[in-house]
Design a protein around this motif. Structure first.
Motif, PDB file in Angstrom:
ATOM      1  N   HIS A   4       0.891  -1.230   0.175  1.00  0.00           N
ATOM      2  CA  HIS A   4      -0.115   0.408  -0.152  1.00  0.00           C
ATOM      3  C   HIS A   4       0.632   1.847  -0.674  1.00  0.00           C
ATOM      4  O   HIS A   4       0.520   2.299  -0.552  1.00  0.00           O
ATOM      5  CB  HIS A   4      -1.300   0.299   1.503  1.00  0.00           C
ATOM      6  CG  HIS A   4      -1.510   1.073   1.524  1.00  0.00           C
ATOM      7  ND1 HIS A   4      -2.988   1.308   0.638  1.00  0.00           N
ATOM      8  CD2 HIS A   4      -1.639   2.340   1.963  1.00  0.00           C
ATOM      9  CE1 HIS A   4      -3.699   2.667   0.666  1.00  0.00           C
ATOM     10  NE2 HIS A   4      -2.907   3.181   1.630  1.00  0.00           N
ATOM     11  N   THR A   7       2.752   1.614  -3.757  1.00  0.00           N
ATOM     12  CA  THR A   7       1.805   2.425  -4.799  1.00  0.00           C
ATOM     13  C   THR A   7       1.278   3.579  -4.098  1.00  0.00           C
ATOM     14  O   THR A   7       1.168   4.069  -5.420  1.00  0.00           O
ATOM     15  CB  THR A   7      -0.192   1.235  -4.171  1.00  0.00           C
ATOM     16  OG1 THR A   7       0.524  -0.250  -4.182  1.00  0.00           O
ATOM     17  CG2 THR A   7      -0.612   2.470  -4.928  1.00  0.00           C
ATOM     18  N   ASP A   8       0.765   4.198  -2.867  1.00  0.00           N
ATOM     19  CA  ASP A   8       0.299   5.411  -2.742  1.00  0.00           C
ATOM     20  C   ASP A   8       2.451   6.022  -3.241  1.00  0.00           C
ATOM     21  O   ASP A   8       1.981   7.613  -3.131  1.00  0.00           O
ATOM     22  CB  ASP A   8       0.819   6.408  -1.002  1.00  0.00           C
ATOM     23  CG  ASP A   8      -0.776   5.732  -0.147  1.00  0.00           C
ATOM     24  OD1 ASP A   8      -1.817   5.553  -1.413  1.00  0.00           O
ATOM     25  OD2 ASP A   8      -0.611   5.266   0.218  1.00  0.00           O
ATOM     26  N   LEU A  11       1.910   6.482  -6.820  1.00  0.00           N
ATOM     27  CA  LEU A  11       1.086   7.777  -7.070  1.00  0.00           C
ATOM     28  C   LEU A  11       1.346   9.278  -7.320  1.00  0.00           C
ATOM     29  O   LEU A  11       0.842  10.344  -7.786  1.00  0.00           O
ATOM     30  CB  LEU A  11      -0.398   7.728  -6.312  1.00  0.00           C
ATOM     31  CG  LEU A  11      -1.323   6.212  -6.611  1.00  0.00           C
ATOM     32  CD1 LEU A  11      -2.992   6.176  -5.804  1.00  0.00           C
ATOM     33  CD2 LEU A  11      -2.116   5.968  -7.982  1.00  0.00           C
ATOM     34  N   ARG A  22      -5.263  10.298 -10.019  1.00  0.00           N
ATOM     35  CA  ARG A  22      -5.426   9.219  -8.805  1.00  0.00           C
ATOM     36  C   ARG A  22      -5.852   7.807 -10.210  1.00  0.00           C
ATOM     37  O   ARG A  22      -5.121   6.942  -9.467  1.00  0.00           O
ATOM     38  CB  ARG A  22      -5.978   9.118  -7.792  1.00  0.00           C
ATOM     39  CG  ARG A  22      -4.882  10.778  -6.524  1.00  0.00           C
ATOM     40  CD  ARG A  22      -5.633  10.112  -5.293  1.00  0.00           C
ATOM     41  NE  ARG A  22      -5.428   8.882  -4.371  1.00  0.00           N
ATOM     42  CZ  ARG A  22      -4.836   9.064  -3.850  1.00  0.00           C
ATOM     43  NH1 ARG A  22      -2.913   9.851  -3.591  1.00  0.00           N
ATOM     44  NH2 ARG A  22      -3.869   8.050  -3.269  1.00  0.00           N
ATOM     45  N   ARG A  23      -7.409   8.306 -10.218  1.00  0.00           N
ATOM     46  CA  ARG A  23      -8.237   6.549 -10.416  1.00  0.00           C
ATOM     47  C   ARG A  23      -7.311   6.332 -11.989  1.00  0.00           C
ATOM     48  O   ARG A  23      -6.905   5.276 -11.877  1.00  0.00           O
ATOM     49  CB  ARG A  23      -9.162   7.287 -11.067  1.00  0.00           C
ATOM     50  CG  ARG A  23      -9.944   6.037 -11.334  1.00  0.00           C
ATOM     51  CD  ARG A  23     -11.775   6.601 -11.464  1.00  0.00           C
ATOM     52  NE  ARG A  23     -12.206   4.965 -11.956  1.00  0.00           N
ATOM     53  CZ  ARG A  23     -13.145   4.953 -12.641  1.00  0.00           C
ATOM     54  NH1 ARG A  23     -13.805   6.537 -12.772  1.00  0.00           N
ATOM     55  NH2 ARG A  23     -13.662   4.082 -12.715  1.00  0.00           N
ATOM     56  N   ARG A  24      -7.060   7.168 -12.935  1.00  0.00           N
ATOM     57  CA  ARG A  24      -6.102   6.327 -14.159  1.00  0.00           C
ATOM     58  C   ARG A  24      -4.975   6.046 -13.577  1.00  0.00           C
ATOM     59  O   ARG A  24      -4.735   5.133 -14.382  1.00  0.00           O
ATOM     60  CB  ARG A  24      -5.882   7.661 -14.937  1.00  0.00           C
ATOM     61  CG  ARG A  24      -4.883   7.090 -16.098  1.00  0.00           C
ATOM     62  CD  ARG A  24      -5.856   6.179 -16.349  1.00  0.00           C
ATOM     63  NE  ARG A  24      -4.968   6.144 -17.894  1.00  0.00           N
ATOM     64  CZ  ARG A  24      -4.836   4.894 -18.717  1.00  0.00           C
ATOM     65  NH1 ARG A  24      -5.858   3.220 -18.498  1.00  0.00           N
ATOM     66  NH2 ARG A  24      -4.420   4.831 -19.753  1.00  0.00           N
ATOM     67  N   TRP A  25      -3.876   6.598 -12.696  1.00  0.00           N
ATOM     68  CA  TRP A  25      -2.571   6.087 -11.915  1.00  0.00           C
ATOM     69  C   TRP A  25      -2.714   5.138 -11.555  1.00  0.00           C
ATOM     70  O   TRP A  25      -1.882   3.620 -12.028  1.00  0.00           O
ATOM     71  CB  TRP A  25      -1.577   7.461 -11.550  1.00  0.00           C
ATOM     72  CG  TRP A  25      -0.940   8.478 -12.855  1.00  0.00           C
ATOM     73  CD1 TRP A  25      -1.267   8.874 -12.765  1.00  0.00           C
ATOM     74  CD2 TRP A  25      -0.518   7.943 -13.743  1.00  0.00           C
ATOM     75  NE1 TRP A  25      -0.959  10.783 -13.525  1.00  0.00           N
ATOM     76  CE2 TRP A  25      -0.171   9.195 -14.194  1.00  0.00           C
ATOM     77  CE3 TRP A  25       0.198   7.182 -14.468  1.00  0.00           C
ATOM     78  CZ2 TRP A  25       0.736   9.256 -15.023  1.00  0.00           C
ATOM     79  CZ3 TRP A  25       1.188   7.476 -15.896  1.00  0.00           C
ATOM     80  CH2 TRP A  25       1.290   8.409 -15.749  1.00  0.00           C
ATOM     81  N   ARG A  26      -3.968   4.611 -10.724  1.00  0.00           N
ATOM     82  CA  ARG A  26      -3.621   3.495  -9.796  1.00  0.00           C
ATOM     83  C   ARG A  26      -4.154   2.366 -10.954  1.00  0.00           C
ATOM     84  O   ARG A  26      -3.914   1.063 -10.718  1.00  0.00           O
ATOM     85  CB  ARG A  26      -4.956   3.417  -8.580  1.00  0.00           C
ATOM     86  CG  ARG A  26      -5.585   2.479  -8.050  1.00  0.00           C
ATOM     87  CD  ARG A  26      -6.410   2.772  -7.265  1.00  0.00           C
ATOM     88  NE  ARG A  26      -6.485   3.869  -6.236  1.00  0.00           N
ATOM     89  CZ  ARG A  26      -5.133   3.517  -5.004  1.00  0.00           C
ATOM     90  NH1 ARG A  26      -4.468   2.720  -4.860  1.00  0.00           N
ATOM     91  NH2 ARG A  26      -4.956   4.377  -4.691  1.00  0.00           N
ATOM     92  N   ASN A  27      -5.274   2.825 -11.871  1.00  0.00           N
ATOM     93  CA  ASN A  27      -5.361   1.587 -12.921  1.00  0.00           C
ATOM     94  C   ASN A  27      -3.861   1.053 -13.860  1.00  0.00           C
ATOM     95  O   ASN A  27      -3.666   0.455 -14.005  1.00  0.00           O
ATOM     96  CB  ASN A  27      -6.630   1.782 -14.183  1.00  0.00           C
ATOM     97  CG  ASN A  27      -7.811   2.000 -13.595  1.00  0.00           C
ATOM     98  OD1 ASN A  27      -7.567   1.915 -12.490  1.00  0.00           O
ATOM     99  ND2 ASN A  27      -8.653   2.693 -13.889  1.00  0.00           N
ATOM    100  N   ILE A  29      -0.717   1.531 -13.066  1.00  0.00           N
ATOM    101  CA  ILE A  29      -0.335   1.003 -12.139  1.00  0.00           C
ATOM    102  C   ILE A  29      -0.232  -0.059 -12.089  1.00  0.00           C
ATOM    103  O   ILE A  29       0.221  -1.140 -12.249  1.00  0.00           O
ATOM    104  CB  ILE A  29       0.479   1.434 -10.834  1.00  0.00           C
ATOM    105  CG1 ILE A  29       1.182   3.281 -10.806  1.00  0.00           C
ATOM    106  CG2 ILE A  29       0.848   0.755  -9.821  1.00  0.00           C
ATOM    107  CD1 ILE A  29       1.055   4.019 -10.015  1.00  0.00           C
TER     108      ILE A  29
END
Length: 74
Positions: A4, A7-8, A11, A22-27, A29
């Motif tokens: 976690h 990942t932070d 981001l 954040r949503r796009r980068w989380r997808n 990654i």
């Protein structure tokens, strides 16, 4: 440092240096894969980015920096 946390870190750096959401980068990654430190003593985590060529390149550049700072996470 945990999955976690790393990942932070991804981001925060990507948002600051590249922009986007954040949503796009989380997808892009995707999940951080964690391996045993016993079998992977130099770096026990990996990612497989799933964005376009520019996004993947940005993620890989950040991954190289984070691997240098945090090769072993828990």
């Amino acid at each position: 440092m945990t999955v976690h946390d790393i990942t932070d870190q991804f981001l925060a750096i990507l948002l600051r240096e590249v922009g986007g959401t954040r949503r796009r980068w989380r997808n892009v990654i995707g999940p951080v894969k964690l391996y045993s430190a016993e079998t992977h003593p130099h770096c026990n985590w990996s990612i497989t980015p799933g964005g376009d060529a520019g996004e993947n390149s940005a993620v890989e550049r950040v991954a190289d920096r984070l691997r240098d700072k945090y090769p072993i996470i828990g």
